[in-house]
Design a protein around this motif. Structure first.
Motif, PDB file in Angstrom:
ATOM      1  N   LYS A  55       0.472  -1.332   0.027  1.00 29.63           N
ATOM      2  CA  LYS A  55      -0.070   0.576   0.152  1.00 29.63           C
ATOM      3  C   LYS A  55       0.518   1.576  -0.308  1.00 29.63           C
ATOM      4  O   LYS A  55       1.825   1.262   0.712  1.00 29.63           O
ATOM      5  CB  LYS A  55      -0.929  -0.439   1.225  1.00 29.63           C
ATOM      6  CG  LYS A  55      -2.150  -1.264   1.109  1.00 29.63           C
ATOM      7  CD  LYS A  55      -2.956  -1.235   0.161  1.00 29.63           C
ATOM      8  CE  LYS A  55      -3.378  -2.083   0.384  1.00 29.63           C
ATOM      9  NZ  LYS A  55      -4.639  -2.686  -0.125  1.00 29.63           N
ATOM     10  N   SER A  56       0.487   2.365  -0.250  1.00 30.58           N
ATOM     11  CA  SER A  56       1.132   3.438  -0.428  1.00 30.58           C
ATOM     12  C   SER A  56       1.583   4.005   1.197  1.00 30.58           C
ATOM     13  O   SER A  56       0.129   4.270   1.643  1.00 30.58           O
ATOM     14  CB  SER A  56       0.345   4.849  -1.343  1.00 30.58           C
ATOM     15  OG  SER A  56      -1.049   5.218  -0.563  1.00 30.58           O
ATOM     16  N   LYS A  57       2.290   5.453   0.604  1.00 31.20           N
ATOM     17  CA  LYS A  57       2.860   5.768   2.560  1.00 31.20           C
ATOM     18  C   LYS A  57       1.266   6.346   2.456  1.00 31.20           C
ATOM     19  O   LYS A  57       1.036   5.856   4.346  1.00 31.20           O
ATOM     20  CB  LYS A  57       3.062   6.950   2.227  1.00 31.20           C
ATOM     21  CG  LYS A  57       5.095   5.784   2.365  1.00 31.20           C
ATOM     22  CD  LYS A  57       6.165   6.987   2.468  1.00 31.20           C
ATOM     23  CE  LYS A  57       7.067   6.276   2.200  1.00 31.20           C
ATOM     24  NZ  LYS A  57       8.536   7.547   2.448  1.00 31.20           N
ATOM     25  N   ALA A  58       0.363   7.311   2.155  1.00 28.94           N
ATOM     26  CA  ALA A  58      -0.917   7.858   1.885  1.00 28.94           C
ATOM     27  C   ALA A  58      -1.636   6.717   2.859  1.00 28.94           C
ATOM     28  O   ALA A  58      -2.795   6.952   3.003  1.00 28.94           O
ATOM     29  CB  ALA A  58      -1.159   8.493   0.573  1.00 28.94           C
ATOM     30  N   GLN A  59      -1.738   5.369   2.111  1.00 26.35           N
ATOM     31  CA  GLN A  59      -2.888   4.926   2.142  1.00 26.35           C
ATOM     32  C   GLN A  59      -2.205   3.908   3.708  1.00 26.35           C
ATOM     33  O   GLN A  59      -3.475   4.066   4.184  1.00 26.35           O
ATOM     34  CB  GLN A  59      -3.206   3.462   1.097  1.00 26.35           C
ATOM     35  CG  GLN A  59      -3.460   4.224  -0.255  1.00 26.35           C
ATOM     36  CD  GLN A  59      -3.221   3.374  -0.942  1.00 26.35           C
ATOM     37  OE1 GLN A  59      -2.774   2.610  -1.096  1.00 26.35           O
ATOM     38  NE2 GLN A  59      -4.698   2.865  -1.893  1.00 26.35           N
ATOM     39  N   VAL A  60      -1.127   3.889   3.793  1.00 28.53           N
ATOM     40  CA  VAL A  60      -1.496   3.490   5.297  1.00 28.53           C
ATOM     41  C   VAL A  60      -1.332   4.181   6.471  1.00 28.53           C
ATOM     42  O   VAL A  60      -2.070   4.306   7.404  1.00 28.53           O
ATOM     43  CB  VAL A  60       0.625   2.609   5.348  1.00 28.53           C
ATOM     44  CG1 VAL A  60       0.892   2.822   6.214  1.00 28.53           C
ATOM     45  CG2 VAL A  60       0.337   1.597   4.096  1.00 28.53           C
TER      46      VAL A  60
END
Length: 390
Positions: free
Chosen positions: A120-125
């Motif tokens: 998952k992307s950093k923003a999603q995490v």
């Protein structure tokens, strides 16, 4: 610290999945630990696996997770056979007894660990970590190291990490056993509330009878690798299928007698005296007294179902002598000599040692089983369905 309320519309958690086990056989090396396991778990249902140490409950949970290979039968999730699927592809999250948290990571990093593995992307995490931390009441602690947390807070981190990946099935391996009694009781209700609001299918392993009954929709009692009984907490407590279940659910008092079962009453003979008790009416569905079951019986009941004095026509009333007593906080537990047996009876008032008392047990609190050899005590007959309940 309470779990935060869940917004049904905005929650990203999915509805739980249906699980079906058919003739499941699991073991280690040459030894089968589980055999002939058949069980249906409804989507969104909370199931507790309960039993003594070595009964196979943890092995069953690990087989569901994919950590123990299946030797026979099948595990299906929403109709898809998962028997030989790898753990990471089963769509299940498991919360371990030890929590298995990374001590060098902070709260946020631990919660987001499974998301990072899923690329998952950093923003999603970051977004999901904030959501899960708030859900379990850790929103202010996401930057704190694991070593600086209390036991209850670590348990919440493990729960948030399990929920972060949106699992349709949540597997709990005695997650509360390392907590103090007060925190444990509180977390039971919080986990149960969260499970109901998210609609997760949840399977809990525990050896704690009270924990299973307070959290689960249904309880699965295992004995020597087989299912001894499945039912609601009320079912397994009040109408145990066999002596093993009765004793495991706390019916520790045992008397021996002879039963003569009629269509509307039952005559119990103990120590030469016969007691006539009513057969339950239609309000106790499923209870039956076949004539063929007349004969020697074991009579099991709970200490809190009995009382001192207060005899009536619908009670088994027996004379006894007080041997000793102890204070449990709300009641006094008395050891009573009744004939050759010793039984425990709870009473709000302390009775003097040596005094003669009448022990009364309501007929509806008695469970009758055909008398057997000493195996009735060890539970070897647990698969036998023959049980009569007054």
């Amino acid at each position: 610290m309470n779990l935060a309320p869940v917004d049904y519309e905005s929650s990203s958690s999915t509805l739980g999945a249906e699980i079906k086990l058919r003739n499941l056989r699991v073991g280690y090396a040459e030894q089968d630990v589980l055999s002939n396991i058949d069980l249906d778990v409804k989507a969104g249902e909370f199931i507790a696996l309960l039993g003594a140490s070595g009964c196979g409950k943890t092995t069953l949970l690990r087989a569901l997770a994919g950590f123990v290979p299946v030797r026979g039968g099948s595990i299906s999730v929403d109709g898809q056979d998962m028997s030989h699927t790898t753990p990471e592809n089963r769509g299940m999250a498991m919360m371990f007894q030890s929590y298995a948290l990374w001590p060098h990571m902070n709260v946020a990093q631990n919660i987001g660990y499974g998301l990072r593995l899923r690329k998952k992307s950093k923003a999603q995490v970051a977004s999901r970590v904030q959501e899960m931390a708030a859900l379990v009441g850790l929103g202010d602690l996401i930057h704190r190291k694991i070593g600086a947390l209390s036991g209850g807070q670590r348990q919440r981190v493990a729960l948030a990490r399990a929920l972060a990946i949106d699992p349709p099935v949540l597997l709990l391996d005695e997650p509360l056993s390392n907590l103090d009694a007060g925190i444990r009781a509180n977390m039971r209700h919080e986990i149960r509330s969260l499970q109901q609001r998210l609609g997760l299918t949840t399977v809990l392993v525990t050896h704690d009878r009270e924990e299973a009954m307070s959290m689960a929709d249904r309880v699965v009692i295992l004995n020597q690798g087989r299912i001894a009984q499945v039912g609601t907490p009320e079912d397994v407590f009040h109408t145990p299928a066999n002596p093993y279940v009765a004793r495991f659910m706390g019916a520790g008092n045992t008397l021996h007698g002879v039963a003569e079962i009629g269509p509307s009453s039952i005559d119990l003979t103990l120590d030469g005296e016969t007691h006539r008790l009513p057969v339950p009416g239609q309000d106790r569905s499923g209870v039956h007294f076949p004539e063929s079951q007349s004969g020697p019986v074991e009579i099991l009941f709970h200490s809190d179902a009995a009382r001192l004095g207060g005899a009536s026509d619908d009670c088994l009333s027996l004379p006894g002598t007080v041997l000793q007593h102890s204070y449990l906080g709300s009641v006094y537990r008395h050891e009573i000599q009744v004939g050759e047996a010793r039984i425990m009876v709870d009473n709000p008032h302390k009775m003097p040692i040596g005094v003669v008392v009448d022990v009364s047990v309501p007929a509806t609190a008695l469970s009758l089983f055909p008398a057997k050899s000493q195996t009735a005590v060890t539970g070897h007959e647990a698969a036998t369905p023959a049980a009569q309940h007054l």
